[in-house]
Design a protein around this motif. Sequence first.
Motif, PDB file in Angstrom:
ATOM      1  N   GLN A  25      57.272 -28.599 -39.291  1.00  0.00           N
ATOM      2  CA  GLN A  25      57.794 -29.196 -38.062  1.00  0.00           C
ATOM      3  C   GLN A  25      56.717 -29.993 -37.339  1.00  0.00           C
ATOM      4  N   LEU A  28      56.349 -33.278 -39.253  1.00  0.00           N
ATOM      5  CA  LEU A  28      57.489 -34.164 -39.026  1.00  0.00           C
ATOM      6  C   LEU A  28      57.478 -34.733 -37.611  1.00  0.00           C
ATOM      7  N   ASN A  29      57.084 -33.914 -36.639  1.00  0.00           N
ATOM      8  CA  ASN A  29      57.009 -34.416 -35.263  1.00  0.00           C
ATOM      9  C   ASN A  29      55.918 -35.478 -35.121  1.00  0.00           C
ATOM     10  N   GLY A  32      57.353 -38.616 -36.504  1.00  0.00           N
ATOM     11  CA  GLY A  32      58.265 -39.212 -35.533  1.00  0.00           C
ATOM     12  C   GLY A  32      57.539 -39.841 -34.361  1.00  0.00           C
ATOM     13  N   GLY A  36      57.732 -43.721 -33.274  1.00  0.00           N
ATOM     14  CA  GLY A  36      58.114 -44.116 -31.920  1.00  0.00           C
ATOM     15  C   GLY A  36      57.074 -45.002 -31.255  1.00  0.00           C
ATOM     16  N   GLY A  56      66.016 -40.834 -28.800  1.00  0.00           N
ATOM     17  CA  GLY A  56      65.536 -40.795 -30.176  1.00  0.00           C
ATOM     18  C   GLY A  56      64.593 -39.638 -30.432  1.00  0.00           C
ATOM     19  N   ALA A  57      63.709 -39.327 -29.438  1.00  0.00           N
ATOM     20  CA  ALA A  57      62.787 -38.201 -29.601  1.00  0.00           C
ATOM     21  C   ALA A  57      63.540 -36.885 -29.686  1.00  0.00           C
ATOM     22  N   ILE A  59      66.695 -36.402 -30.729  1.00  0.00           N
ATOM     23  CA  ILE A  59      67.410 -36.331 -32.015  1.00  0.00           C
ATOM     24  C   ILE A  59      66.442 -36.017 -33.160  1.00  0.00           C
ATOM     25  N   TRP A  60      65.281 -36.679 -33.147  1.00  0.00           N
ATOM     26  CA  TRP A  60      64.302 -36.427 -34.216  1.00  0.00           C
ATOM     27  C   TRP A  60      63.766 -35.002 -34.151  1.00  0.00           C
ATOM     28  N   PHE A  61      63.603 -34.435 -32.937  1.00  0.00           N
ATOM     29  CA  PHE A  61      63.126 -33.057 -32.817  1.00  0.00           C
ATOM     30  C   PHE A  61      64.120 -32.092 -33.452  1.00  0.00           C
ATOM     31  N   ILE A  63      66.395 -32.838 -35.830  1.00  0.00           N
ATOM     32  CA  ILE A  63      66.422 -33.054 -37.286  1.00  0.00           C
ATOM     33  C   ILE A  63      65.191 -32.455 -37.953  1.00  0.00           C
ATOM     34  N   SER A  64      64.012 -32.677 -37.345  1.00  0.00           N
ATOM     35  CA  SER A  64      62.790 -32.124 -37.928  1.00  0.00           C
ATOM     36  C   SER A  64      62.816 -30.606 -37.911  1.00  0.00           C
TER      37      SER A  64
END
Length: 214
Positions: A25, A28-29, A32, A36, A56-57, A59-61, A63-64
């Motif tokens: 995680q 992945l963060n 992301g 960004g 977007g941040a 949503i990505w958090f 998903i990750s």
Amino acid sequence: MRTMALHSVSWGAVIAGAVIALVAQIILNMVGLGIGLSTIDPAGTGTPTAGSLSSGAGIWFVISGILAATAGGWLAGRLSGKPANTTTAYHGLLAWAVSTLVVVYLLSSAVGGIVSGASSAVSSTLGGAGNLVGGSVKTAAQAAAPSLQGMNNPFSNIEGQIRGTTGNDPEALKNAAVSAMRAAVTGDAAQQKDAQEKAAQALAKAQGIPVDQA
């Protein structure tokens, strides 16, 4: 015994899966975050708005987190060494639960630190402002005290001047001049003219000066 061995929990596998989930995680963060930041162009007009960046941040958090939990759960199930699919799934679920608790603890600690720091800053600012206002009020009160005393007793300066003069004037004449001047200054309008004449005569006798000058 075979059933117990089949369904026993391997905490080493659970901890390893949780560690892998947390590390995944974080990676992945970071990816992301890099994506960004690459979309921001301070010199151009194509920079996304703050609302789109925050959406977007978020949503990505999510998903990750799902991808990291999947990787950690799969690894925990593989490391458990259990042939039953249900047992490996339980290990993956335990790894996800442990990693989630760690993330929640870290987030709550960070938020608590931010709130505590903000509260301390506000308290120190209000305390400094209170001390500054209190000191200013105290200084102003001390500076205005003589003026207020003079306003409360306007005859004090006149009395001091009459009593502080040098000479061989009798004390009775000084007292008479003081009393007459007090009546002239603080008396009512009906008695003011008469008091002024008496004050001038008493002051002339006390100081040895003409009545007009007095």
